[in-house]
Every structure is written in C-alpha cells, then in structure tokens.
Design a protein around this motif. Structure first.
Motif, mmCIF file in Angstrom:
data_model
loop_
_atom_site.group_PDB
_atom_site.id
_atom_site.type_symbol
_atom_site.label_atom_id
_atom_site.label_comp_id
_atom_site.label_asym_id
_atom_site.label_seq_id
_atom_site.Cartn_x
_atom_site.Cartn_y
_atom_site.Cartn_z
ATOM 1 N N PRO A 137 41.750 30.765 36.592
ATOM 2 C CA PRO A 137 41.184 31.682 37.593
ATOM 3 C C PRO A 137 40.234 32.702 36.971
ATOM 4 N N TYR A 138 39.144 32.971 37.692
ATOM 5 C CA TYR A 138 38.201 34.017 37.247
ATOM 6 C C TYR A 138 38.809 35.368 37.587
ATOM 7 N N VAL A 139 39.504 35.960 36.644
ATOM 8 C CA VAL A 139 40.076 37.282 36.881
ATOM 9 C C VAL A 139 39.647 38.183 35.735
ATOM 10 N N GLU A 190 40.237 46.102 43.105
ATOM 11 C CA GLU A 190 38.822 46.130 42.685
ATOM 12 C C GLU A 190 38.203 44.727 42.681
ATOM 13 N N HIS A 191 39.029 43.718 42.443
ATOM 14 C CA HIS A 191 38.507 42.347 42.552
ATOM 15 C C HIS A 191 38.026 42.090 43.984
ATOM 16 N N MET A 192 38.843 42.533 44.946
ATOM 17 C CA MET A 192 38.480 42.308 46.356
ATOM 18 C C MET A 192 37.189 43.073 46.690
ATOM 19 N N GLN A 193 37.124 44.295 46.195
ATOM 20 C CA GLN A 193 35.941 45.130 46.446
ATOM 21 C C GLN A 193 34.682 44.486 45.832
ATOM 22 N N PHE A 194 34.856 43.958 44.632
ATOM 23 C CA PHE A 194 33.737 43.331 43.915
ATOM 24 C C PHE A 194 33.191 42.139 44.718
ATOM 25 N N ASP A 197 50.441 42.932 47.592
ATOM 26 C CA ASP A 197 50.143 44.298 48.040
ATOM 27 C C ASP A 197 50.701 45.350 47.084
ATOM 28 N N ASP A 198 51.852 45.060 46.471
ATOM 29 C CA ASP A 198 52.397 46.047 45.527
ATOM 30 C C ASP A 198 51.757 45.924 44.130
ATOM 31 N N LYS A 199 50.825 44.972 44.003
ATOM 32 C CA LYS A 199 50.142 44.787 42.707
ATOM 33 C C LYS A 199 48.685 45.243 42.793
ATOM 34 N N ALA A 200 48.315 45.876 43.907
ATOM 35 C CA ALA A 200 46.900 46.204 44.156
ATOM 36 C C ALA A 200 46.286 47.024 43.030
ATOM 37 N N ASP A 201 47.097 47.863 42.380
ATOM 38 C CA ASP A 201 46.544 48.727 41.329
ATOM 39 C C ASP A 201 46.748 48.164 39.917
ATOM 40 N N LYS A 202 47.269 46.945 39.836
ATOM 41 C CA LYS A 202 47.479 46.338 38.505
ATOM 42 C C LYS A 202 46.172 45.780 37.955
ATOM 43 N N LEU A 203 45.990 45.908 36.653
ATOM 44 C CA LEU A 203 44.802 45.340 36.016
ATOM 45 C C LEU A 203 44.950 43.828 35.868
ATOM 46 N N GLY A 204 43.831 43.137 35.910
ATOM 47 C CA GLY A 204 43.831 41.689 35.756
ATOM 48 C C GLY A 204 44.571 41.228 34.513
ATOM 49 N N ARG A 205 44.398 41.964 33.418
ATOM 50 C CA ARG A 205 45.011 41.534 32.151
ATOM 51 C C ARG A 205 46.534 41.594 32.191
ATOM 52 N N ASP A 206 47.101 42.327 33.162
ATOM 53 C CA ASP A 206 48.561 42.452 33.236
ATOM 54 C C ASP A 206 49.191 41.469 34.231
ATOM 55 N N LEU A 207 48.399 40.526 34.738
ATOM 56 C CA LEU A 207 48.925 39.594 35.747
ATOM 57 C C LEU A 207 49.343 38.276 35.107
ATOM 58 N N SER A 208 50.401 37.660 35.675
ATOM 59 C CA SER A 208 50.820 36.326 35.223
ATOM 60 C C SER A 208 49.813 35.298 35.733
ATOM 61 N N LYS A 209 49.921 34.045 35.236
ATOM 62 C CA LYS A 209 49.000 32.990 35.680
ATOM 63 C C LYS A 209 49.111 32.787 37.195
ATOM 64 N N MET A 225 50.043 34.954 39.470
ATOM 65 C CA MET A 225 49.428 36.081 40.185
ATOM 66 C C MET A 225 47.907 36.011 40.100
ATOM 67 N N ARG A 226 47.400 35.600 38.931
ATOM 68 C CA ARG A 226 45.943 35.471 38.774
ATOM 69 C C ARG A 226 45.402 34.444 39.762
ATOM 70 N N GLN A 227 46.165 33.370 39.897
ATOM 71 C CA GLN A 227 45.708 32.344 40.823
ATOM 72 C C GLN A 227 45.679 32.896 42.252
ATOM 73 N N LYS A 228 46.715 33.690 42.593
ATOM 74 C CA LYS A 228 46.735 34.254 43.943
ATOM 75 C C LYS A 228 45.576 35.227 44.162
ATOM 76 N N VAL A 229 45.237 35.995 43.112
ATOM 77 C CA VAL A 229 44.082 36.904 43.223
ATOM 78 C C VAL A 229 42.816 36.073 43.461
ATOM 79 N N SER A 230 42.715 34.981 42.709
ATOM 80 C CA SER A 230 41.554 34.104 42.835
ATOM 81 C C SER A 230 41.464 33.534 44.257
ATOM 82 N N ILE A 231 42.622 33.159 44.821
ATOM 83 C CA ILE A 231 42.634 32.612 46.181
ATOM 84 C C ILE A 231 42.269 33.706 47.198
ATOM 85 N N CYS A 232 42.827 34.912 47.003
ATOM 86 C CA CYS A 232 42.497 36.020 47.925
ATOM 87 C C CYS A 232 41.002 36.307 47.895
ATOM 88 N N CYS A 233 40.424 36.328 46.697
ATOM 89 C CA CYS A 233 38.973 36.565 46.578
ATOM 90 C C CYS A 233 38.221 35.450 47.307
#
Ligand code: ATP
Length: 229
Positions: free
Chosen positions: A81-83, A91-95, A119-131, A133-141
């Motif tokens: 995932p591009y995170v 900030e990923h969503m905003q970007f 939703d409870d991870k909204a303020d977490k940095l990309g580098r602190d996410l598991s694979k 979670m990264r995939q879910k961020v990628s899907i949300c984006c």
C-alpha cells in the motif's frame, strides 16, 4: 466496464503478457489467478497505466484507460500500500481529497474510517500502522474518490488471519455496493467466496475463464489436479 483486447507486454524479448483479451461487466467481481510470474501484476499495471503496454487496447467505461475520463472511474490498490510514513491517517484522506479536488470530503472520510475501523487511528502516523491497517488506509483513500472499478493486486499477501477475514468482508461489502472489482491473487481461497468468475493466467496467457465451480470440474476432469496447480 473494462475491456482488454489483445494486450501484449514484453520486457526485452520476454512476453510477460501474451496477447490476452477479456472483459468485466459492471458490478462483476473477477479473480485473476495464477502462480508467481504468470503475468498478473504486469496485466494490472498495464491496465491502470503504471506500465506502458507494448500493444493492445484497454477501455474503462468505454474510454481509453489513460484518458482523464477513465482515470476518474477507477482506483488501484497495490500489493504494497502507498502509505506515507509521516502523514497521519486523517492527513492521507486530506491529501487524496486535495489531489482529486474533492471539496466536501470530511463527512465521507469519517464514514469510511468508521466503516474500516480506523476512526480511532485517525491521528496515527503511517509508519506506526500494521500491514493490515495500511491496506485499509489505502482502500479508504481509494474509495474517497468514489470509483466504479477497483483493481486489487495481491491484497492478502502479508496479512494475518484476522486481517484476511477483514479484507474478505470488505470485498463482500464492495460487491454489494455494486463496484466492479478485479483482484489478482495466487490463492484461490482469497476470492472464492466473492468472485463471480475466475480468469487463470499462466505464462502470460489466459488458460481458464469461468466460474470457480465450473473450473474446478474442468481441472478435476482433465488432470485430476487443483486450480492452484
Ligand atoms: P508475482 O505474483 O510473482 O508478482 P505475477 O503473476 O504478478 O507474479 P509478473 O510480476 O507480472 O507476474 O511477471 C510476469 C513475468 O514478467 C515474469 O516472468 C517476471 O519475471 C517478468 N517481469 C516482471 N517484471 C519485470 C521487469 N521489470 N523486467 C523484466 N521482467 C519482468
């Protein structure tokens, strides 16, 4: 919704994708199955424009796949995932919203993050996410742009069993929402419960294109083997 005609991709003298043609109708979920090196990623990357095809025609929603009109219709979720390490989930969503000129994005972003339990991870940095979670961020984006077609490249690789279960649930929801989906995988289990159809790629050629039930019958009759052979 997707039409691929006589797609060829060569690397040097090697044909990674060897004159393949197929279509996906709107709302169809199709698995692109094949062993390592079969040409799945190359096919996906040619479709989404990350690789330049050698020849052939690719249409998305009736438009050339590289046109602005086609690009508005699809999202691609790569195997890795591009995170960004130093952007938070929010900030990923905003970007993405800024990149695509989506003005009213906050409610949709909140809804997506809730649905994907981020939703409870909204303020977490990309580098602190598991694979997972990264995939879910990628899907949300990917979903923030409201695509009609989604391309997933090997979505289950590197996920733990819980994340795999989650990803299957996400696929089911996307299917129910009427999205057209192409999923590349070398594990039939990852798409068995949601795919309307499977295309089997081997050495850059489509060697099977049918429902899983029919393909299983064919393989059993022909070779006494399994689909993943
Ligand atoms: P995997 O799951 O291992 O990525 P795949 O089915 O996605 O497998 P591709 O990655 O598309 O297969 O590779 C298809 C063929 O093209 C393979 O023989 C591979 O070695 C070759 N190939 C892929 N990328 C390149 C490249 N950049 N340069 C040269 N050959 C490549």
């Amino acid at each position: 919704m997707l039409s691929v005609t006589n797609l060829v991709k060569t690397y040097g003298k090697q044909n990674a994708v060897n004159d393949i043609s197929f279509e996906l109708q709107g709302g169809e979920v199709v698995g692109l199955l094949g062993p390592n090196g079969a040409g799945k990623s190359t096919t996906m990357k040619c479709i989404v424009g990350l690789l330049r095809k050698t020849s052939g025609e690719i249409l998305i929603g009736g438009e050339d796949h590289l046109s602005v009109e086609a690009k508005r219709l699809f999202s691609y979720i790569p195997e890795t995932p591009y995170v960004y390490d130093l952007l938070t989930v929010q900030e990923h969503m905003q970007f993405i919203a800024q990149a695509y000129g989506i003005k009213e994005w906050k409610d949709k972003a909140r809804e997506l993050l809730e649905n994907y339990e981020l939703d409870d991870k909204a303020d977490k940095l990309g580098r602190d996410l598991s694979k997972g979670m990264r995939q879910k961020v990628s899907i949300c984006c990917a979903l923030l742009t409201d695509p009609k077609v989604l391309f997933f490249d090997e979505p289950m690789i590197g996920l733990d069993p819980k994340a795999i279960k989650n990803t299957k649930r996400i696929f089911r929801e996307l299917k129910e929402a009427g999205k057209t989906i192409l999923v590349s995988t070398h594990l039939i289990d990852s798409v068995e419960s949601i795919a309307d159809r499977i295309m089997i790629l081997k050495d850059g050629n489509i060697v099977g294109n049918d429902t899983i039930a029919n393909l299983k019958i064919q393989v059993a009759q022909e070779e006494g083997g399994t689909l993943e052979d």
